[in-house]
Scaffold this motif. Structure first.
Motif, PDB file in Angstrom:
ATOM      1  N   ASN A 132       0.846  -1.188   0.000  1.00 52.37           N
ATOM      2  CA  ASN A 132       0.000   0.000   0.000  1.00 52.37           C
ATOM      3  C   ASN A 132       0.886   1.244   0.000  1.00 52.37           C
ATOM      4  O   ASN A 132       1.618   1.502   0.961  1.00 52.37           O
ATOM      5  CB  ASN A 132      -0.911  -0.002   1.232  1.00 52.37           C
ATOM      6  CG  ASN A 132      -2.071   0.958   1.075  1.00 52.37           C
ATOM      7  OD1 ASN A 132      -1.963   1.978   0.401  1.00 52.37           O
ATOM      8  ND2 ASN A 132      -3.188   0.637   1.711  1.00 52.37           N
ATOM      9  N   LEU A 133       0.826   2.029  -1.066  1.00 57.24           N
ATOM     10  CA  LEU A 133       1.716   3.186  -1.214  1.00 57.24           C
ATOM     11  C   LEU A 133       1.496   4.249  -0.151  1.00 57.24           C
ATOM     12  O   LEU A 133       2.405   5.035   0.133  1.00 57.24           O
ATOM     13  CB  LEU A 133       1.532   3.807  -2.604  1.00 57.24           C
ATOM     14  CG  LEU A 133       2.223   3.097  -3.770  1.00 57.24           C
ATOM     15  CD1 LEU A 133       1.867   3.775  -5.084  1.00 57.24           C
ATOM     16  CD2 LEU A 133       3.724   3.076  -3.586  1.00 57.24           C
ATOM     17  N   VAL A 134       0.315   4.298   0.447  1.00 56.84           N
ATOM     18  CA  VAL A 134       0.073   5.333   1.455  1.00 56.84           C
ATOM     19  C   VAL A 134       0.963   5.127   2.681  1.00 56.84           C
ATOM     20  O   VAL A 134       1.249   6.075   3.422  1.00 56.84           O
ATOM     21  CB  VAL A 134      -1.416   5.376   1.853  1.00 56.84           C
ATOM     22  CG1 VAL A 134      -1.786   4.219   2.770  1.00 56.84           C
ATOM     23  CG2 VAL A 134      -1.758   6.716   2.516  1.00 56.84           C
ATOM     24  N   GLU A 135       1.435   3.894   2.895  1.00 56.33           N
ATOM     25  CA  GLU A 135       2.338   3.640   4.017  1.00 56.33           C
ATOM     26  C   GLU A 135       3.636   4.419   3.854  1.00 56.33           C
ATOM     27  O   GLU A 135       4.246   4.839   4.840  1.00 56.33           O
ATOM     28  CB  GLU A 135       2.632   2.137   4.136  1.00 56.33           C
ATOM     29  CG  GLU A 135       1.430   1.278   4.473  1.00 56.33           C
ATOM     30  CD  GLU A 135       0.915   1.519   5.878  1.00 56.33           C
ATOM     31  OE1 GLU A 135       1.646   2.121   6.689  1.00 56.33           O
ATOM     32  OE2 GLU A 135      -0.223   1.100   6.168  1.00 56.33           O
ATOM     33  N   ARG A 136       4.060   4.615   2.605  1.00 53.17           N
ATOM     34  CA  ARG A 136       5.271   5.412   2.365  1.00 53.17           C
ATOM     35  C   ARG A 136       5.024   6.873   2.741  1.00 53.17           C
ATOM     36  O   ARG A 136       5.902   7.535   3.293  1.00 53.17           O
ATOM     37  CB  ARG A 136       5.664   5.287   0.886  1.00 53.17           C
ATOM     38  CG  ARG A 136       6.912   6.073   0.518  1.00 53.17           C
ATOM     39  CD  ARG A 136       8.124   5.551   1.272  1.00 53.17           C
ATOM     40  NE  ARG A 136       9.294   6.385   1.042  1.00 53.17           N
ATOM     41  CZ  ARG A 136       9.584   7.490   1.731  1.00 53.17           C
ATOM     42  NH1 ARG A 136       8.775   7.887   2.706  1.00 53.17           N
ATOM     43  NH2 ARG A 136      10.673   8.181   1.475  1.00 53.17           N
ATOM     44  N   TRP A 137       3.844   7.367   2.456  1.00 56.70           N
ATOM     45  CA  TRP A 137       3.510   8.743   2.834  1.00 56.70           C
ATOM     46  C   TRP A 137       3.419   8.864   4.353  1.00 56.70           C
ATOM     47  O   TRP A 137       3.862   9.857   4.924  1.00 56.70           O
ATOM     48  CB  TRP A 137       2.191   9.157   2.178  1.00 56.70           C
ATOM     49  CG  TRP A 137       1.868  10.603   2.380  1.00 56.70           C
ATOM     50  CD1 TRP A 137       2.291  11.656   1.613  1.00 56.70           C
ATOM     51  CD2 TRP A 137       1.063  11.165   3.423  1.00 56.70           C
ATOM     52  NE1 TRP A 137       1.798  12.836   2.119  1.00 56.70           N
ATOM     53  CE2 TRP A 137       1.040  12.570   3.228  1.00 56.70           C
ATOM     54  CE3 TRP A 137       0.360  10.634   4.497  1.00 56.70           C
ATOM     55  CZ2 TRP A 137       0.338  13.436   4.057  1.00 56.70           C
ATOM     56  CZ3 TRP A 137      -0.334  11.488   5.338  1.00 56.70           C
ATOM     57  CH2 TRP A 137      -0.347  12.874   5.116  1.00 56.70           C
ATOM     58  N   PHE A 138       2.861   7.871   5.018  1.00 55.69           N
ATOM     59  CA  PHE A 138       2.798   7.870   6.483  1.00 55.69           C
ATOM     60  C   PHE A 138       4.201   7.933   7.089  1.00 55.69           C
ATOM     61  O   PHE A 138       4.431   8.586   8.101  1.00 55.69           O
ATOM     62  CB  PHE A 138       2.077   6.622   6.990  1.00 55.69           C
ATOM     63  CG  PHE A 138       0.577   6.700   6.904  1.00 55.69           C
ATOM     64  CD1 PHE A 138      -0.080   7.912   6.910  1.00 55.69           C
ATOM     65  CD2 PHE A 138      -0.184   5.542   6.813  1.00 55.69           C
ATOM     66  CE1 PHE A 138      -1.464   7.987   6.836  1.00 55.69           C
ATOM     67  CE2 PHE A 138      -1.563   5.597   6.738  1.00 55.69           C
ATOM     68  CZ  PHE A 138      -2.212   6.825   6.735  1.00 55.69           C
ATOM     69  N   SER A 139       5.145   7.237   6.457  1.00 51.56           N
ATOM     70  CA  SER A 139       6.521   7.243   6.951  1.00 51.56           C
ATOM     71  C   SER A 139       7.092   8.655   6.913  1.00 51.56           C
ATOM     72  O   SER A 139       7.747   9.105   7.864  1.00 51.56           O
ATOM     73  CB  SER A 139       7.381   6.291   6.121  1.00 51.56           C
ATOM     74  OG  SER A 139       8.729   6.344   6.513  1.00 51.56           O
ATOM     75  N   GLY A 140       6.861   9.373   5.813  1.00 52.55           N
ATOM     76  CA  GLY A 140       7.330  10.745   5.726  1.00 52.55           C
ATOM     77  C   GLY A 140       6.669  11.644   6.743  1.00 52.55           C
ATOM     78  O   GLY A 140       7.316  12.513   7.345  1.00 52.55           O
ATOM     79  N   LEU A 141       5.380  11.449   6.974  1.00 52.53           N
ATOM     80  CA  LEU A 141       4.668  12.227   7.990  1.00 52.53           C
ATOM     81  C   LEU A 141       5.277  12.021   9.368  1.00 52.53           C
ATOM     82  O   LEU A 141       5.510  12.988  10.115  1.00 52.53           O
ATOM     83  CB  LEU A 141       3.191  11.816   7.998  1.00 52.53           C
ATOM     84  CG  LEU A 141       2.350  12.326   9.168  1.00 52.53           C
ATOM     85  CD1 LEU A 141       2.163  13.838   9.060  1.00 52.53           C
ATOM     86  CD2 LEU A 141       0.990  11.608   9.209  1.00 52.53           C
ATOM     87  N   THR A 142       5.561  10.785   9.711  1.00 48.40           N
ATOM     88  CA  THR A 142       6.135  10.489  11.031  1.00 48.40           C
ATOM     89  C   THR A 142       7.494  11.135  11.204  1.00 48.40           C
ATOM     90  O   THR A 142       7.773  11.775  12.228  1.00 48.40           O
ATOM     91  CB  THR A 142       6.257   8.965  11.223  1.00 48.40           C
ATOM     92  OG1 THR A 142       4.955   8.376  11.114  1.00 48.40           O
ATOM     93  CG2 THR A 142       6.854   8.633  12.583  1.00 48.40           C
ATOM     94  N   GLU A 143       8.358  10.991  10.191  1.00 50.45           N
ATOM     95  CA  GLU A 143       9.723  11.496  10.309  1.00 50.45           C
ATOM     96  C   GLU A 143       9.794  13.020  10.277  1.00 50.45           C
ATOM     97  O   GLU A 143      10.607  13.623  10.972  1.00 50.45           O
ATOM     98  CB  GLU A 143      10.589  10.916   9.181  1.00 50.45           C
ATOM     99  CG  GLU A 143      10.903   9.447   9.342  1.00 50.45           C
ATOM    100  CD  GLU A 143      11.740   9.156  10.573  1.00 50.45           C
ATOM    101  OE1 GLU A 143      12.627   9.978  10.890  1.00 50.45           O
ATOM    102  OE2 GLU A 143      11.495   8.138  11.217  1.00 50.45           O
TER     103      GLU A 143
END
Length: 362
Positions: free
Chosen positions: A292-303
């Protein structure tokens, strides 16, 4: 009288090769300079003139003129140097590799260069060189889990097919929730970044509640639809689907990629989907959130927006999340999927086979 110079005559092929050496970007500077010396000498200039034109010593011109006359183009390259003799045999190298792969030190989970050096009776620099040569990194460890989903293959092909060959007159949205995002306030003021000193923040914190971000990433454009709720239930997920329905222009089908979380299949959600026929759900295999590509966006949000922040309440945390959401939507940059389904399934099969072999199973 001066010593007569060796006659230097170039064949057409040699001239072309020397010119290529002087123009090629990857040619070592020393080789390019020697080729220039030979070309200048071939024009009939004497050694003193060539040295002055190229800014080198006359001794160098004499050396490489003579070397070229004797060995031609091959003579311009450095001869291999003998170097110091090896101090460790192939048998010892093999033993280091075998011990690294098949054993662990007593009372520890993995080898270090120092523990291996002590065990083998060699220097730690030698251990490091052997490990580097064989690409061994005992200090590193990664997590993994194979999906046991009986529909693994069709689900992978379905999701990857949407990424690589999206349907016409439709939008592909990667949907998920980032739940329990904590509003954490550091117990002491932040010490900002300074020359020679990194940013510093206290390791302990006070908790001020949580929020859940529902997000839908457009796989083609990179745009993210986001909505926050304080709770994480099926009714909130249905509300977010309604938000998507309002955001996506009518006339377009909506293909939703999401995981197998219970709220995504709850009766209230199923009833809503039956009344909104343009929505099509595509579920990733279990333990395969990386699809799921949105997980990559979540990673950026967290960092970039959450991990290093200090928020006195949930409202401040949600403001920071909205700011990051707006910023990424202003500078759209989609994540590009490149792996085919066959490549992914082949890698999974190889990993499964190596796992079985490591545990002595057929």
């Amino acid at each position: 009288m001066a010593r007569p110079k060796a006659e230097l005559i170039l064949a057409d092929e040699e001239r072309d090769e020397l010119l290529a050496l002087t123009r090629r970007h990857r040619t070592a500077q020393a080789i390019a300079k020697r080729a220039s010396v030979v070309l200048a000498c071939a024009r009939g200039d004497d050694n003193k003139t060539v040295a002055r034109l190229l800014g080198v010593s006359q001794k160098m011109v004499c050396k490489w003129r003579a070397r070229f006359v004797e060995c031609r183009v091959e003579g311009l390259y450095d001869e291999p140097r003998p170097g110091a003799p090896r101090r460790i045999s192939d048998t010892e190298v093999e033993r280091v590799v075998t011990v690294t792969l098949e054993t662990t030190p007593r009372g520890e989970t993995h080898w270090s260069t120092r523990s291996m050096a002590k065990h083998m009776g060699i220097s730690k620099s030698t251990v490091h060189e052997i490990w580097r040569a064989f690409r061994l990194q005992p200090h590193r460890s990664e997590t993994s889990k194979l999906s046991k989903d009986p529909l693994l293959v069709p689900k992978v092909r379905d999701v990857v097919g949407l990424y690589l060959n999206p349907p016409d007159h439709a939008v592909v949205l990667c949907v998920d929730e980032k739940s329990q995002i904590q509003a954490l306030e550091r117990t002491q003021p932040l010490l900002p970044l300074r020359p020679g000193a990194p940013e510093r923040r206290s390791h302990d914190y006070q908790k001020h509640g949580t929020t859940t971000l529902f997000a839908a990433l457009n796989a083609k454009t990179g745009e993210v639809i986001g909505k926050m709720h304080r709770r994480h239930r099926a009714i909130e997920f249905k509300s977010f689907l309604a938000t998507i329905d309002e955001h996506v222009p009518q006339g377009l089908d909506v293909h939703v990629i999401c995981d197998n979380y219970g709220t995504h299949k709850a009766p209230v959600v199923s009833r809503w989907l039956r009344s909104h026929r343009r929505f099509h759900m595509h579920f990733t295999p279990t333990y395969a959130s990386w699809l799921n590509l949105v997980e990559r966006w979540f990673s950026g949000l967290t960092e970039k927006a959450v991990k290093r922040g200090s928020h006195r309440n949930v409202r401040e945390l949600e403001t920071a999340i909205r700011t990051y959401l707006d910023f990424t939507n202003e500078q759209l940059k989609p994540f590009v999927w490149t792996k085919t389904a066959d490549q992914i399934l082949g890698k999974i099969a190889r990993f499964a086979q190596s796992t079985l072999e490591a545990h002595g199973q057929d």
